[in-house]
Design an enzyme around this catalytic site. Structure first.
Site, PDB file in Angstrom:
ATOM      1  N   THR A   1       0.840  -1.199   0.000  1.00  0.00           N
ATOM      2  CA  THR A   1       0.000   0.000   0.000  1.00  0.00           C
ATOM      3  C   THR A   1       0.870   1.242   0.000  1.00  0.00           C
ATOM      4  OG1 THR A   1      -1.765   1.190   1.181  1.00  0.00           O
ATOM      5  CG2 THR A   1      -0.149   0.087   2.545  1.00  0.00           C
TER       6      THR A   1
ATOM      7  N   ASP B   1      -8.276  -2.820  -0.418  1.00  0.00           N
ATOM      8  CA  ASP B   1      -8.967  -1.846  -1.262  1.00  0.00           C
ATOM      9  C   ASP B   1     -10.271  -1.463  -0.576  1.00  0.00           C
ATOM     10  OD1 ASP B   1      -8.850  -0.202  -3.499  1.00  0.00           O
ATOM     11  OD2 ASP B   1     -10.227  -1.475  -4.617  1.00  0.00           O
TER      12      ASP B   1
ATOM     13  N   PHE C   1      -8.081   9.213   8.478  1.00  0.00           N
ATOM     14  CA  PHE C   1      -7.602   9.646   7.159  1.00  0.00           C
ATOM     15  C   PHE C   1      -8.758   9.618   6.171  1.00  0.00           C
ATOM     16  CE2 PHE C   1      -7.471   5.587   4.822  1.00  0.00           C
ATOM     17  CZ  PHE C   1      -7.578   4.683   5.866  1.00  0.00           C
ATOM     18  N   GLY C   2      -8.463  10.054   4.966  1.00  0.00           N
ATOM     19  CA  GLY C   2      -9.431   9.947   3.873  1.00  0.00           C
ATOM     20  C   GLY C   2     -10.764  10.599   4.200  1.00  0.00           C
TER      21      GLY C   2
ATOM     22  N   HIS D   1     -15.336  -1.033   8.613  1.00  0.00           N
ATOM     23  CA  HIS D   1     -15.219  -1.944   7.473  1.00  0.00           C
ATOM     24  C   HIS D   1     -13.884  -2.700   7.522  1.00  0.00           C
ATOM     25  CE1 HIS D   1     -13.548   1.957   6.889  1.00  0.00           C
ATOM     26  NE2 HIS D   1     -12.999   1.670   5.714  1.00  0.00           N
ATOM     27  N   ARG D   2     -12.784  -1.967   7.726  1.00  0.00           N
ATOM     28  CA  ARG D   2     -11.461  -2.602   7.743  1.00  0.00           C
ATOM     29  C   ARG D   2     -11.304  -3.496   8.978  1.00  0.00           C
ATOM     30  NH1 ARG D   2      -9.021   1.464   6.613  1.00  0.00           N
ATOM     31  NH2 ARG D   2      -8.926   0.959   4.404  1.00  0.00           N
TER      32      ARG D   2
HETATM   33  P1  ITT Z   1      -3.548   2.025  -1.519  1.00  0.00           P
HETATM   34  O1  ITT Z   1      -4.461   1.748  -2.694  1.00  0.00           O
HETATM   35  O2  ITT Z   1      -2.137   2.332  -1.907  1.00  0.00           O
HETATM   36  O3  ITT Z   1      -3.635   0.951  -0.462  1.00  0.00           O
HETATM   37  P2  ITT Z   1      -5.346   4.292  -1.072  1.00  0.00           P
HETATM   38  O4  ITT Z   1      -5.334   5.375  -0.021  1.00  0.00           O
HETATM   39  O5  ITT Z   1      -5.426   4.696  -2.512  1.00  0.00           O
HETATM   40  O6  ITT Z   1      -4.080   3.360  -0.770  1.00  0.00           O
HETATM   41  P3  ITT Z   1      -7.916   2.891  -1.373  1.00  0.00           P
HETATM   42  O7  ITT Z   1      -7.846   2.854  -2.859  1.00  0.00           O
HETATM   43  O8  ITT Z   1      -8.321   1.630  -0.665  1.00  0.00           O
HETATM   44  O9  ITT Z   1      -6.523   3.320  -0.706  1.00  0.00           O
HETATM   45  O10 ITT Z   1      -8.862   4.024  -0.843  1.00  0.00           O
HETATM   46  C1  ITT Z   1      -9.756   4.753  -1.661  1.00  0.00           C
HETATM   47  C2  ITT Z   1     -10.037   6.076  -1.001  1.00  0.00           C
HETATM   48  O11 ITT Z   1     -10.838   5.849   0.166  1.00  0.00           O
HETATM   49  C3  ITT Z   1      -8.801   6.833  -0.563  1.00  0.00           C
HETATM   50  O12 ITT Z   1      -8.987   8.200  -0.848  1.00  0.00           O
HETATM   51  C4  ITT Z   1      -8.730   6.601   0.940  1.00  0.00           C
HETATM   52  O13 ITT Z   1      -8.220   7.735   1.611  1.00  0.00           O
HETATM   53  C5  ITT Z   1     -10.206   6.373   1.302  1.00  0.00           C
HETATM   54  N1  ITT Z   1     -10.311   5.417   2.411  1.00  0.00           N
HETATM   55  C6  ITT Z   1      -9.934   4.112   2.410  1.00  0.00           C
HETATM   56  N2  ITT Z   1     -10.142   3.562   3.625  1.00  0.00           N
HETATM   57  C7  ITT Z   1     -10.657   4.551   4.406  1.00  0.00           C
HETATM   58  C8  ITT Z   1     -11.038   4.646   5.757  1.00  0.00           C
HETATM   59  O14 ITT Z   1     -10.929   3.611   6.569  1.00  0.00           O
HETATM   60  N3  ITT Z   1     -11.491   5.809   6.203  1.00  0.00           N
HETATM   61  C9  ITT Z   1     -11.607   6.887   5.395  1.00  0.00           C
HETATM   62  N4  ITT Z   1     -11.243   6.895   4.122  1.00  0.00           N
HETATM   63  C10 ITT Z   1     -10.763   5.744   3.618  1.00  0.00           C
END
Ligand code: ITT
Length: 186
Positions: A7, A66, A142-143, A170-171
């Site tokens: 990742t 993912d 994050f995210g 979810h995770r």
């Molecule tokens: P990798 O693919 O390199 O693992 P990524 O951050 O691109 O990292 P994803 O494609 O799984 O990971 O994530 C898609 C989006 O959703 C991305 O913008 C993440 O920040 C967000 N995301 C994933 N899991 C999250 C969580 O638990 N809480 C909030 N946002 C999340």
């Protein structure tokens, strides 16, 4: 077991380590490239990624993760496009798309893909229902964490300590299934 997590996201590594290390496994972030195909489900993206990793990294134990945020009133958007939406309009842009709408239910989904040293491949899934806030709240996580409140809580994921997020997320749910599987398989 020693697991390499493929990742670019260090926050994911923290969440995985918090669930896997107490169960006796170690997690190290691996900067390997694998293509994320354009697909309509997370499971397809993960299956394709595992296939590619199996071709180049036979004999290793690797994990991919993912995830996406599926908003009901937007027909599941951003869903598999969550990363693209994050990088372009961001969480504030997603709130703007929803506007003042009363229907704010949503679901976070996570698919973990495991590649075993013997070439075996497994997927573990987890989801978390909740609702989208009207403004960004909290600076943890994050995210999309600042815009998502899990069902049964009033706090956003960004307002929860990591252990509390993992307990309902979810995770966290996908990780519980992975831990149970690794326990069974020794
Ligand atoms: P990798 O693919 O390199 O693992 P990524 O951050 O691109 O990292 P994803 O494609 O799984 O990971 O994530 C898609 C989006 O959703 C991305 O913008 C993440 O920040 C967000 N995301 C994933 N899991 C999250 C969580 O638990 N809480 C909030 N946002 C999340």
């Amino acid at each position: 077991m020693e697991l390499g997590l493929v990742t670019s996201n260090a926050d994911k590594v923290r969440e995985l380590a918090a669930a896997l290390e107490p169960a006796g496994h170690t997690v190290a972030q691996r900067a390997l490239e694998y293509p994320e195909v354009q697909a309509t489900t997370l499971a397809e993206v993960v299956e394709f990624g595992l296939e590619r990793l199996a071709q180049r990294h036979a004999g290793e134990a690797l994990l991919i993760d993912d995830a996406g945020l599926f908003i009901d009133a937007l027909g599941g958007f951003p869903g598999v496009y969550s990363r693209y939406a994050y990088d372009t309009i961001g969480p504030a842009g997603v709130l703007a798309l929803l506007g003042d709408g009363a229907e704010r239910s949503a679901e976070f989904r996570c698919v973990l893909g495991l590649l075993l040293p013997d070439g075996g491949r497994q997927q573990f899934r987890g989801s978390c229902r909740g609702r989208i806030t009207r403004a960004l709240r909290g600076d943890g996580g994050f995210g999309y964490d600042p815009v998502f409140v899990p069902a049964g809580d009033e706090r956003t994921f960004a307002e929860l300590p990591l252990a509390e997020k993992n307990a309902v997320s979810h995770r966290g749910r996908a990780l519980a299934a992975l831990v149970a599987y690794l326990g069974d398989s020794g």
